[in-house]
Design a protein around this motif. Structure first.
Motif, mmCIF file in Angstrom:
data_model
loop_
_atom_site.group_PDB
_atom_site.id
_atom_site.type_symbol
_atom_site.label_atom_id
_atom_site.label_comp_id
_atom_site.label_asym_id
_atom_site.label_seq_id
_atom_site.Cartn_x
_atom_site.Cartn_y
_atom_site.Cartn_z
ATOM 1 N N LEU A 191 16.337 111.204 -60.675
ATOM 2 C CA LEU A 191 15.167 111.244 -61.580
ATOM 3 C C LEU A 191 15.061 110.084 -62.142
ATOM 4 O O LEU A 191 15.547 109.840 -62.900
ATOM 5 N N LEU A 192 14.228 108.904 -61.708
ATOM 6 C CA LEU A 192 14.240 107.685 -62.300
ATOM 7 C C LEU A 192 13.088 107.649 -63.614
ATOM 8 O O LEU A 192 13.335 106.818 -64.386
ATOM 9 N N ASP A 193 12.189 108.560 -63.623
ATOM 10 C CA ASP A 193 11.187 108.543 -64.704
ATOM 11 C C ASP A 193 10.429 109.848 -64.541
ATOM 12 O O ASP A 193 10.673 110.800 -63.532
ATOM 13 N N SER A 194 9.740 110.111 -65.673
ATOM 14 C CA SER A 194 9.051 111.201 -65.408
ATOM 15 C C SER A 194 8.135 111.533 -64.156
ATOM 16 O O SER A 194 7.283 110.451 -64.015
ATOM 17 N N GLY A 195 8.146 112.243 -63.459
ATOM 18 C CA GLY A 195 7.313 112.469 -62.193
ATOM 19 C C GLY A 195 7.636 111.309 -61.184
ATOM 20 O O GLY A 195 7.252 110.926 -60.064
ATOM 21 N N VAL A 196 9.238 110.580 -61.019
ATOM 22 C CA VAL A 196 9.385 109.740 -59.876
ATOM 23 C C VAL A 196 10.848 110.191 -59.873
ATOM 24 O O VAL A 196 11.812 110.049 -60.376
ATOM 25 N N LEU A 197 10.870 110.688 -58.442
ATOM 26 C CA LEU A 197 12.209 111.240 -57.920
ATOM 27 C C LEU A 197 12.604 110.398 -56.652
ATOM 28 O O LEU A 197 11.548 110.384 -55.803
ATOM 29 N N ARG A 198 13.809 109.863 -56.429
ATOM 30 C CA ARG A 198 14.151 109.275 -55.394
ATOM 31 C C ARG A 198 15.362 110.012 -54.694
ATOM 32 O O ARG A 198 16.185 110.749 -55.460
ATOM 33 N N VAL A 199 15.092 110.400 -53.422
ATOM 34 C CA VAL A 199 15.875 111.209 -52.653
ATOM 35 C C VAL A 199 16.650 110.419 -51.566
ATOM 36 O O VAL A 199 16.028 109.891 -50.593
ATOM 37 N N GLU A 200 17.829 110.485 -51.153
ATOM 38 C CA GLU A 200 18.121 109.772 -50.242
ATOM 39 C C GLU A 200 19.507 110.557 -49.447
ATOM 40 O O GLU A 200 20.616 110.975 -50.133
ATOM 41 N N PRO A 201 19.461 110.464 -48.022
ATOM 42 C CA PRO A 201 20.693 111.186 -47.527
ATOM 43 C C PRO A 201 21.849 110.275 -47.432
ATOM 44 O O PRO A 201 21.663 109.135 -47.513
ATOM 45 N N ASN A 202 22.872 110.869 -47.228
ATOM 46 C CA ASN A 202 24.252 109.998 -46.950
ATOM 47 C C ASN A 202 24.492 109.706 -45.430
ATOM 48 O O ASN A 202 25.637 109.158 -45.213
ATOM 49 N N THR A 203 23.544 109.719 -44.760
ATOM 50 C CA THR A 203 23.659 109.423 -43.396
ATOM 51 C C THR A 203 22.788 108.300 -43.129
ATOM 52 O O THR A 203 21.653 107.929 -43.869
ATOM 53 N N ALA A 204 22.753 107.469 -41.967
ATOM 54 C CA ALA A 204 22.083 106.302 -41.639
ATOM 55 C C ALA A 204 20.728 106.947 -41.607
ATOM 56 O O ALA A 204 20.344 107.798 -40.713
ATOM 57 N N CYS A 205 19.833 106.022 -42.171
ATOM 58 C CA CYS A 205 18.254 106.405 -41.796
ATOM 59 C C CYS A 205 17.478 105.099 -41.642
ATOM 60 O O CYS A 205 18.087 104.189 -41.802
ATOM 61 N N ASP A 206 16.319 105.356 -40.940
ATOM 62 C CA ASP A 206 15.575 104.158 -40.688
ATOM 63 C C ASP A 206 14.216 103.963 -41.166
ATOM 64 O O ASP A 206 13.434 103.067 -40.838
ATOM 65 N N THR A 207 14.006 104.861 -42.207
ATOM 66 C CA THR A 207 12.419 104.844 -42.870
ATOM 67 C C THR A 207 12.673 104.904 -44.405
ATOM 68 O O THR A 207 13.351 105.800 -44.814
ATOM 69 N N SER A 208 11.942 104.086 -45.168
ATOM 70 C CA SER A 208 11.643 104.199 -46.465
ATOM 71 C C SER A 208 10.491 105.002 -46.709
ATOM 72 O O SER A 208 9.383 104.517 -46.203
ATOM 73 N N LEU A 209 10.206 106.184 -47.278
ATOM 74 C CA LEU A 209 8.719 106.814 -47.225
ATOM 75 C C LEU A 209 8.499 107.086 -48.567
ATOM 76 O O LEU A 209 9.360 107.862 -49.574
ATOM 77 N N VAL A 210 7.470 106.617 -49.109
ATOM 78 C CA VAL A 210 6.671 106.954 -50.547
ATOM 79 C C VAL A 210 5.841 107.920 -50.211
ATOM 80 O O VAL A 210 4.979 107.763 -49.673
ATOM 81 N N ILE A 211 5.915 109.013 -51.032
ATOM 82 C CA ILE A 211 4.983 110.127 -50.988
ATOM 83 C C ILE A 211 4.243 110.153 -52.498
ATOM 84 O O ILE A 211 5.145 110.725 -53.352
ATOM 85 N N SER A 212 3.291 110.027 -52.668
ATOM 86 C CA SER A 212 2.498 109.859 -54.019
ATOM 87 C C SER A 212 1.441 110.851 -53.948
ATOM 88 O O SER A 212 0.889 111.283 -53.172
ATOM 89 N N CYS A 213 1.153 111.533 -55.131
ATOM 90 C CA CYS A 213 -0.138 112.516 -55.465
ATOM 91 C C CYS A 213 -0.081 112.308 -56.898
ATOM 92 O O CYS A 213 0.487 111.630 -57.820
ATOM 93 N N GLY A 214 -1.353 113.123 -57.497
ATOM 94 C CA GLY A 214 -1.564 112.948 -58.908
ATOM 95 C C GLY A 214 -1.937 111.500 -59.557
ATOM 96 O O GLY A 214 -1.870 111.372 -60.688
ATOM 97 N N VAL A 215 -2.374 110.726 -58.526
ATOM 98 C CA VAL A 215 -2.804 109.266 -59.580
ATOM 99 C C VAL A 215 -4.091 109.825 -59.993
ATOM 100 O O VAL A 215 -4.389 109.164 -61.008
#
Ligand SMILES: [Zn+2]
Length: 326
Positions: free
Chosen positions: A27-51
């Motif tokens: 949890l980086l800030d109010s309403g900002v959450l980063r989730v990362e697997p511990n396996t190799a991944c190939d995509t960085s995905l930003v999903i935003s709402c409530g702007v």
């Protein structure tokens, strides 16, 4: 989300947690959450709402996905940054409190009073996205950003995507496949650089980014979330690490801007009714606006209007005319 709303004004201390599958949640800030697997991944995905704070259906969908991630009901195969854009407006059930946040990105927040909460927030969100992309493992080769909205105005086409303008870019087939899977059959290709959240991530970081208009605005708890099954399913598959299909399962119609409507003087007259739906189609020759000797009529091919709003000051944009990309 309750946590986010409760702490809209409080300083949030970054907190970390490792789930049993090894997924790191920050949890980086109010309403900002980063989730990362511990396996190799190939995509960085930003999903935003409530702007826009009153566009509740996407917020409810993301709330449920985040809950399932934390309860380990949703597999995490890619790194994801979840963002609830405007917690103050969400709390107030308003589109925004001081400034329309989706006009503040790509650095445009610098033109506003940085004492305003939304201006400060836009600057911070840009920094979170920048850090998220900058901290990618070397295995990551793809950047996606989906910014979820619902519209005030009704639309002849219930759901549509806006693809930000980036010089020389064309809409890839696999993103068309994502949209088709999300039950979105319409894309508006922008023709100039914008200051929306999705413009920012595509212009600055080369992400495949979209503003997704997914239906009509309703208060919290009054959304028929079944109407949003497509986007829910498509996002969950991406988060789980499923690759996008190479081809869309049904065609996605692309519209290009053929005329930007501008209010040119106090005598300027608009011939589109106030309650016209987005993507209302007009036949060739239809008069759209007139200002003395000057006027605009639909060309040889039918054209559709989006975002009509004649109540803007002289010199500003009052809508866009579109035609199907051939
Ligand atoms: Zn919106």
């Amino acid at each position: 989300m309750e946590h986010c709303l409760a702490t809209a004004d409080a300083e949030v201390n970054a907190s970390f947690e490792i789930l049993s599958a090894g997924t790191e949640v920050a949890l980086l800030d109010s309403g900002v959450l980063r989730v990362e697997p511990n396996t190799a991944c190939d995509t960085s995905l930003v999903i935003s709402c409530g702007v826009h704070g009153n566009e509740t259906a996407p917020i409810e969908i993301i709330r449920d996905i985040v809950r399932d991630v934390l309860e380990e009901e949703q597999k995490v195969g890619q790194r994801v940054l979840f963002i609830l854009g405007n917690p103050w407006a969400m709390q107030a059930a308003k589109r925004f409190t001081d400034v329309n946040m989706n006009r503040l990105f790509a650095g445009d927040w610098q033109n506003y009073d940085t004492a305003l909460k939304e201006v400060k927030r836009a600057a911070k969100l840009e920094a979170f996205v920048a850090n998220f992309y900058a901290s990618e493992p070397v295995t990551v080769t793809r950047r996606y950003h989906y910014d979820l909205h619902t519209a005030i105005r009704g639309s002849q086409r219930e759901r549509f995507a806006v693809y930000p303008f980036v010089p020389g870019r064309a809409l890839p087939k696999n993103q068309q496949a994502f949209l088709a899977r999300s039950d979105i059959d319409t894309v508006l290709l922008q023709n100039e650089e914008g200051n929306t959240f999705s413009s920012f991530s595509s212009l600055k970081y080369g992400a495949e980014s979209f503003t997704l208009e997914l239906g009509q605005v309703k208060p919290f708890g009054e959304n028929d979330l079944k109407r949003y099954n497509g986007i829910d399913y498509a996002l969950r598959e991406l988060i789980a690490g499923e690759p996008l299909p190479a081809e869309p399962k049904q065609p996605v119609t692309q519209f290009e801007v053929c005329h930007s409507i501008e209010v040119t003087s106090d005598q300027w007259e608009f011939y589109v009714p106030d309650d016209a739906l987005n993507f209302t189609e007009y036949e060739p020759g239809t008069l759209i606006w007139r200002d003395g000797e000057r006027e605009y009529r639909v060309g040889e091919q039918p054209e559709s209007i989006v975002f009509p709003n004649p109540k803007v000051p002289v010199g500003q944009r009052a809508g866009l005319m579109l035609r199907v990309l051939s």
